[in-house]
Design an enzyme around this catalytic site. Structure first.
Site, PDB file in Angstrom:
ATOM      1  N   GLU A 254      42.064  34.103  76.249  1.00 25.89           N
ATOM      2  CA  GLU A 254      40.789  33.671  75.665  1.00 25.89           C
ATOM      3  C   GLU A 254      39.672  33.984  76.648  1.00 25.89           C
ATOM      4  OE1 GLU A 254      42.564  29.674  73.422  1.00 25.89           O
ATOM      5  OE2 GLU A 254      41.169  29.445  75.067  1.00 25.89           O
ATOM      6  N   LYS A 256      36.898  33.398  79.152  1.00 24.57           N
ATOM      7  CA  LYS A 256      36.617  32.257  80.025  1.00 24.57           C
ATOM      8  C   LYS A 256      35.100  32.156  80.163  1.00 24.57           C
ATOM      9  CE  LYS A 256      37.672  30.136  84.431  1.00 24.57           C
ATOM     10  NZ  LYS A 256      36.356  29.547  84.513  1.00 24.57           N
ATOM     11  N   ARG A 276      33.271  16.844  81.583  1.00 25.08           N
ATOM     12  CA  ARG A 276      34.555  16.941  82.255  1.00 25.08           C
ATOM     13  C   ARG A 276      34.854  15.690  83.080  1.00 25.08           C
ATOM     14  NH1 ARG A 276      37.118  21.182  86.392  1.00 25.08           N
ATOM     15  NH2 ARG A 276      37.988  19.462  87.531  1.00 25.08           N
ATOM     16  N   PHE A 346      38.006  25.669  72.215  1.00 20.42           N
ATOM     17  CA  PHE A 346      39.310  26.268  72.528  1.00 20.42           C
ATOM     18  C   PHE A 346      40.500  25.341  72.288  1.00 20.42           C
ATOM     19  CE2 PHE A 346      37.033  25.520  76.614  1.00 20.42           C
ATOM     20  CZ  PHE A 346      37.770  24.452  77.104  1.00 20.42           C
ATOM     21  N   ARG A 424      46.997  20.226  85.917  1.00 22.75           N
ATOM     22  CA  ARG A 424      46.740  21.622  86.241  1.00 22.75           C
ATOM     23  C   ARG A 424      48.103  22.296  86.330  1.00 22.75           C
ATOM     24  NH1 ARG A 424      42.314  23.882  88.307  1.00 22.75           N
ATOM     25  NH2 ARG A 424      41.389  22.013  89.204  1.00 22.75           N
ATOM     26  N   LYS A 430      44.176  31.124  84.890  1.00 21.95           N
ATOM     27  CA  LYS A 430      42.897  31.825  84.777  1.00 21.95           C
ATOM     28  C   LYS A 430      42.887  33.112  85.595  1.00 21.95           C
ATOM     29  CE  LYS A 430      41.247  28.653  88.294  1.00 21.95           C
ATOM     30  NZ  LYS A 430      40.504  27.447  88.585  1.00 21.95           N
TER      31      LYS A 430
END
Ligand code: ATP
Length: 579
Positions: A254, A256, A276, A346, A424, A430
């Site tokens: 996707e 970023k 966040r 997303f 994570r 990424k």
């Protein structure tokens, strides 16, 4: 707790504390939640949107003066020590020394945790000028009954300076240990409690529930509208060749986007936006609220996405720095026209009342696409492509960069590709463009000190002293000095927002003494060319040619890069970073 910065020691103290049998009030209700909030220095988690304790220092000074000392004495002591906590402690000590009251009277006046917490809540609930008197009298009533040590911490709480350095995860570990008979149980407990906390980030409520209903009650926590879920985060891989094998031969890639993470909660056209860090940001983005109301077709949903600034007219994606100008309390409408936004979605975490957390990625993506009306460009599913070969990956990456993104976020498409709140993990990886620096990733640091600028920056901060988090010692340790990359806008922002403090905080370690120490709460994203060994910093390493990329006001000190991560970049760093 205050005497140590070591995580393990703080955890052991909590473990002992939570174990005590008398942590229940007269109605047999656990007070564990109140202890947690008091240690964290807040009355509730930020997202609850309840009134925070806002008491001007002048009012607090008048309150302690009502318990005995003259206001001039209070002001003198305050001027000397600079903070309410220390001043309250000293003044209370003096009052006690001069007092003729018997020890018997002292034991009768014992304050309970619940009383302190409830009084602070009451004070927070009073607003307006008329209520100033009430605030003062409630505080002085409490202060007249406390010991010097207690007054010191009440003062600190009011001054927003609890700073006990207790990260939520440390407390979770303490709870897990307290409830376990052996190591195996400990790690099972930790996982169960962490899951609940990631879905319901209010440690007070989580712990209270454990105490009342036992650990199994944790399993019942489910996503809830109005309660922000902690965001899933991505791992990093340095070389693009590693992605296909790591994901098992296929993955979804996707765009970023370089914007601000947003979690959208909506039901029946009512909308709430969380950042966040679980702050409510609906007011900053009325345009986003509108887009959700108009174009989200689901009856109720929790959606994960990114708000991006776009160029008026062309719709081109613009960098994060521009979006940052939208983060303001006043003049929101004006800036909204000047800097329009678009939302790229997303993920979907709750849909029409059903949790989607354990649904695999591809199914979530399909549901997401069905939840947004087409034929508009204000709120869209993020551009995505299923990747099965390396050339496809390179093509899509280059296309993403050309379209003004930061690179790609790759996501597992395997059956086990669930949404992992707060984690994570390797389900998301990424790949950034990294044209800006030669290190494999940017580093998030906290500003600990500032030096006056010269020339163009005279009268403002020139060089910043920044630190990373050493998880082993629990300290914020100086990494480097940085000044390049500071443009006028950042310089102005930092000069306005950094809070200077008289001494180096207990949990900050630095080999250099700056012109001014600052409250370590402002986060910078920096890049650099290389991690080099350096005897001049606390962690033993520094960065060559550090440059400021941006101020990360969407991150807190718990989110910064760790010393261990910096070291891993040292071994992982390479020169060619583009593909
Ligand atoms: P992190 O969030 O991982 O701590 P960070 O904030 O510096 O670090 P990155 O590591 O660069 O950001 O990337 C993760 C962030 O990228 C997410 O928090 C989210 O805000 C953003 N993002 C942009 N596009 C996507 C996407 N398609 N899927 C998930 N996150 C995305």
């Amino acid at each position: 707790m205050e005497k140590t910065t070591k995580r393990l020691e703080i955890m052991a103290i909590f473990q002992e504390l939570f174990k005590q049998a008398d942590l229940y009030d007269e109605n047999k209700q656990p007070i564990h939640d109140k202890i947690i909030y008091l240690c964290q220095g807040k009355l509730y988690p930020d997202w609850r949107r309840k009134p925070e304790l806002q008491m001007a220092k002048e009012l607090a000074k008048r309150a302690i003066a009502l318990t005995g000392p003259r206001l001039e004495t209070v002001n003198d002591v305050f001027k000397k020590v600079g903070d309410l906590g220390t001043a309250f402690g000293i003044l209370k000590q003096q009052i006690d020394e001069n007092s003729t009251q018997s020890t018997l009277y002292k034991t009768e006046r014992v304050l309970t945790v619940s009383e302190v917490y409830n009084t602070l809540v009451q004070i927070a609930n009073y607003s307006g000028v008329v209520s100033q008197k009430k605030k003062i009298s409630m505080l002085s009533g409490m202060l007249s009954r406390c010991e010097a040590q207690e007054a010191k911490y009440i003062g600190r709480f009011i001054d927003s300076k609890m700073r006990l350095g207790t990260a939520d995860l440390t407390m979770i570990e303490a709870i897990a240990r307290m409830l376990a008979k052996n190591e195996n149980e400990q790690s099972i407990n930790r996982e169960i409690i962490e899951r609940a906390y990631n879905i319901y980030p209010d440690l007070g409520t989580v712990l209270k529930t454990v105490m009342l209903e036992g650990i199994d009650a944790m399993k019942r926590f489910q996503p809830k509208l109005g309660v922000p879920i902690r965001s899933m985060l991505a791992q990093r891989l340095d070389s693009p060749e590693e992605f296909l094998p790591k994901h098992g031969g296929e993955f979804a890639a996707e765009y970023k986007l370089d914007g601000e993470r947003v979690q959208i909660h909506t039901r029946d056209k009512k909308v709430m936006l969380f950042s966040r860090r679980q702050e409510v940001i609906s007011k900053q983005y009325p345009d986003v609220v509108n887009s959700v109301m108009n174009y989200i077709t689901a009856k109720s949903a929790i959606l994960d996405g990114e708000i991006v600034a776009i160029e008026p007219g062309t719709g081109k994606l613009m960098p994060f720095q521009l979006l940052m100008r939208r983060r303001r309390k006043y003049g929101v409408d004006e800036k909204m026209e000047e800097i329009p936004t678009r939302v790229y979605l997303f993920d979907v975490l709750l849909l029409d009342g059903k949790s989607m957390l354990d649904t695999p990625y591809l199914e979530r993506r399909a549901c997401l696409e069905r939840s947004v009306s087409t034929s508009q460009d204000k709120i869209l599913p993020v551009p995505q492509k299923i990747i099965k070969s390396y050339p496809e990956f390179v093509d899509f990456f280059n296309q993403a960069i050309k379209n003004g993104t930061e690179g790609l976020l790759t996501k597992s498409t395997k059956p086990e590709s669930v949404y992992q709140p707060g984690a994570r993990g390797w389900l998301w990886i990424k790949l950034k463009s990294l044209q800006r620096g030669k290190l494999p990733d940017a580093i998030d640091v906290v500003i600990i000190g500032v030096n006056w600028g010269e020339g163009r920056r005279a009268g403002q901060w020139g060089t910043l002293l920044v630190a990373v988090n050493n998880e082993d010692t629990g300290s914020l340790e100086m990494l480097t000095r940085v000044s390049s990359g500071m443009d006028d806008e950042k310089a102005e922002f930092l000069f306005k927002n950094l809070k200077t403090i008289p001494t180096c905080p207990r949990n900050v370690k630095s080999t250099e003494t700056p012109d001014k120490w600052v409250e370590p709460d402002t986060i910078l994203e920096i890049v650099g060319d290389e991690i080099t060994e350096s005897p001049n910093t606390i962690i033993g390493y520094s960065i060559r040619f550090p440059r400021i990329v941006r101020i990360r006001d969407d991150k807190g000190v718990d989110d910064i890069t760790t010393a261990a991560e910096v070291l891993s970049m040292r071994t992982g760093s390479r020169n060619e970073t583009d593909i």
